[in-house]
Design a protein around this motif. Structure first.
Motif, PDB file in Angstrom:
ATOM      1  N   ILE A   1       0.870  -1.176   0.000  1.00  0.00           N
ATOM      2  CA  ILE A   1       0.000   0.000   0.000  1.00  0.00           C
ATOM      3  C   ILE A   1       0.904   1.222   0.000  1.00  0.00           C
TER       4      ILE A   1
ATOM      5  N   ASN B   1      -1.421   5.724   3.493  1.00  0.00           N
ATOM      6  CA  ASN B   1      -2.361   5.325   4.533  1.00  0.00           C
ATOM      7  C   ASN B   1      -3.791   5.511   4.044  1.00  0.00           C
TER       8      ASN B   1
ATOM      9  N   ALA C   1     -10.252  -0.943   5.225  1.00  0.00           N
ATOM     10  CA  ALA C   1      -9.502  -1.863   4.371  1.00  0.00           C
ATOM     11  C   ALA C   1     -10.406  -3.003   3.902  1.00  0.00           C
TER      12      ALA C   1
ATOM     13  N   TYR D   1      -8.483  -8.179   4.024  1.00  0.00           N
ATOM     14  CA  TYR D   1      -7.368  -8.094   4.981  1.00  0.00           C
ATOM     15  C   TYR D   1      -6.293  -9.128   4.687  1.00  0.00           C
TER      16      TYR D   1
ATOM     17  N   TYR E   1      -0.310  -1.659   6.614  1.00  0.00           N
ATOM     18  CA  TYR E   1      -1.386  -0.721   6.309  1.00  0.00           C
ATOM     19  C   TYR E   1      -1.022   0.731   6.632  1.00  0.00           C
TER      20      TYR E   1
ATOM     21  N   ASN F   1      -1.157  -3.732  11.110  1.00  0.00           N
ATOM     22  CA  ASN F   1      -2.523  -3.220  10.966  1.00  0.00           C
ATOM     23  C   ASN F   1      -3.024  -2.483  12.201  1.00  0.00           C
TER      24      ASN F   1
ATOM     25  N   GLN G   1      -6.460  -0.413  12.178  1.00  0.00           N
ATOM     26  CA  GLN G   1      -6.931  -0.093  10.833  1.00  0.00           C
ATOM     27  C   GLN G   1      -8.330  -0.667  10.640  1.00  0.00           C
TER      28      GLN G   1
ATOM     29  N   THR H   1      -9.775  -4.413   9.639  1.00  0.00           N
ATOM     30  CA  THR H   1      -8.815  -5.466   9.981  1.00  0.00           C
ATOM     31  C   THR H   1      -9.040  -5.882  11.435  1.00  0.00           C
TER      32      THR H   1
ATOM     33  N   ASN I   1      -5.166   8.469  10.412  1.00  0.00           N
ATOM     34  CA  ASN I   1      -4.178   7.971   9.439  1.00  0.00           C
ATOM     35  C   ASN I   1      -3.590   9.087   8.588  1.00  0.00           C
TER      36      ASN I   1
END
Length: 397
Positions: free
Chosen positions: A21, A24, A30, A33, A39, A59, A81, A84, A219
């Motif tokens: 990725i 962010n 997400a 997963y 992440y 994550n 995240q 996840t 993020n």
């Protein structure tokens, strides 16, 4: 044959590294997963702040806040995240709080948190503040007036029913004394509450770096890094100008004024937030205890004797904008050399109608503006075209 190729494809696909990725995820959650995916490719490093730390895992993030108030325990926040799985709660202190990132709507309980929200582009998530009375950030004042942002009250008297009705994902609080603070009440109600300890930082840049703390919940590490780098660059540029001044050209400065209700004149120590600003701006603060990270309350007589000849006086006193108003507080102020020469300044250039001072709001996240003001006061030849953000020289009526 086709089935054999399919089996081989699935087998070798399982050996391939997970897709990377690049940025962010700042919107939504997400999908699909993968435990091997990082992440959070955009990370922050805590450089100047001493009261919070961050640990990254693929994550989730683990944020620790220390020394939020005198005798405070450590506070741990697990930012997972969205989309996840959360790590096992048993791996963390029982008091640790879990929250999805990017998170949702929030309530702030300090005006010092509002500039960071504005600069990070997060005002659309703001649904509540403690009170709008002292707020200077224009966009927030407009949101309160328009009914988009609620006022939930102060400390332990916070309107918990209203907070529950607003359903914030996050409340940004602070601590002084748990018996009178809002955060124990909020936590008892099951509301995710993060302690902002920026006011405990001793360096101006350390306080400003708490904008990264807020960014972690959304993020927004990339945006926070860019903002902070610019703040540091401007701060260091002003500091570098002042550092070139010869020792004999550094002015002597007196800070604050006598508070009758406290029977004291509070002088910041040399290692306080204010002490470091004075030093970085190229001035010598009178009566300050070297190496002290606290302020000391002195009698008027002690300051009169030790500060009478100060070349510059920064009064930092509420509601005073003229020499006559200052003299009305105590006629002895007229004896000070800085008063007689007209070198008295107050940090209330930008106040709202209720006396809310933007020095204590926008200035916390933007110390480069404060430092530039101070350098322009102490060494005007270094910044001849400076436009003041917070300080103004006391006028004569």
């Amino acid at each position: 044959m086709k089935s054999t190729l399919l089996v081989l494809f699935v087998f070798f696909a399982g050996l391939l590294p997970a897709a990377a990725i690049d940025e962010n995820l700042t919107e939504g959650c997400a999908r699909d997963y993968d435990a091997d995916v990082d992440y959070f490719p955009q990370k922050i490093e805590v450089i100047d702040a001493a009261k919070f730390t961050i640990e990254y895992y693929n994550n989730y993030k683990v944020v620790h806040v220390a020394d939020a108030f005198d005798g405070a325990p450590g506070f741990t926040y697990i930012l997972v995240q969205c989309g996840t799985p959360a790590p096992p709660p048993a791996d963390f202190p029982a008091s640790a709080q879990f929250i999805d990132a990017p998170t949702g709507d929030l309530i702030t309980l300090s005006t010092t948190q509002l500039p960071a929200l504005s600069q990070l582009g997060l005002l659309n998530h703001l649904i509540g503040v403690d009170s709008g009375f002292y707020i200077n950030t224009p966009a927030v004042a407009d949101m309160i007036a328009g009914g988009q942002v609620a006022e939930v009250g102060f400390g332990a008297e916070i309107n918990i029913e209203l907070v529950l009705e607003l359903e914030p994902a996050l409340v940004l609080s602070y601590g002084f004394n748990p018996a009178n603070d809002a955060h124990p009440v909020l936590l008892d109600a099951g509301i995710f509450t993060a302690l902002d300890a920026s006011w405990r930082e001793l360096s101006p840049l350390g306080r400003a770096e708490w904008l990264k703390f807020i960014a972690l919940f959304y993020n927004l590490e990339g945006r926070a890094n860019a903002l902070y780098e610019e703040i540091v660059a401007q701060y260091e540029a002003a500091k570098e100008k002042a550092a070139a001044v010869a020792a004999e050209d550094r002015p002597t400065v007196l800070i604050n004024s006598f508070l009758g209700y406290a029977d004291a004149w509070f002088i910041p120590g040399g290692d306080t937030y204010v002490g470091r600003l004075m030093r970085d701006a190229g001035a010598d603060m009178l009566l300050a205890q070297e190496g002290s990270a606290t302020s000391q309350g002195l009698s008027f007589e002690v300051v009169y004797e030790g500060g009478l000849d100060a070349e510059i006086w920064l009064i930092e006193t509420f509601g005073v904008a003229s020499r006559e108003e200052l003299l009305a507080l105590d006629s002895r102020f007229g004896d000070f050399a800085a008063f007689q020469s007209g070198a008295v300044w107050n940090n209330n250039r930008d106040e709202n109608a209720n006396g809310g001072n933007n020095y204590y709001e926008w200035g916390v996240t933007n110390p480069q503006l404060v430092l530039a003001d101070l350098v322009a006061i102490f060494h005007p030849e270094l910044m001849p075209d400076h436009s003041f953000a917070f300080y103004q020289r006391l006028a004569s009526e």
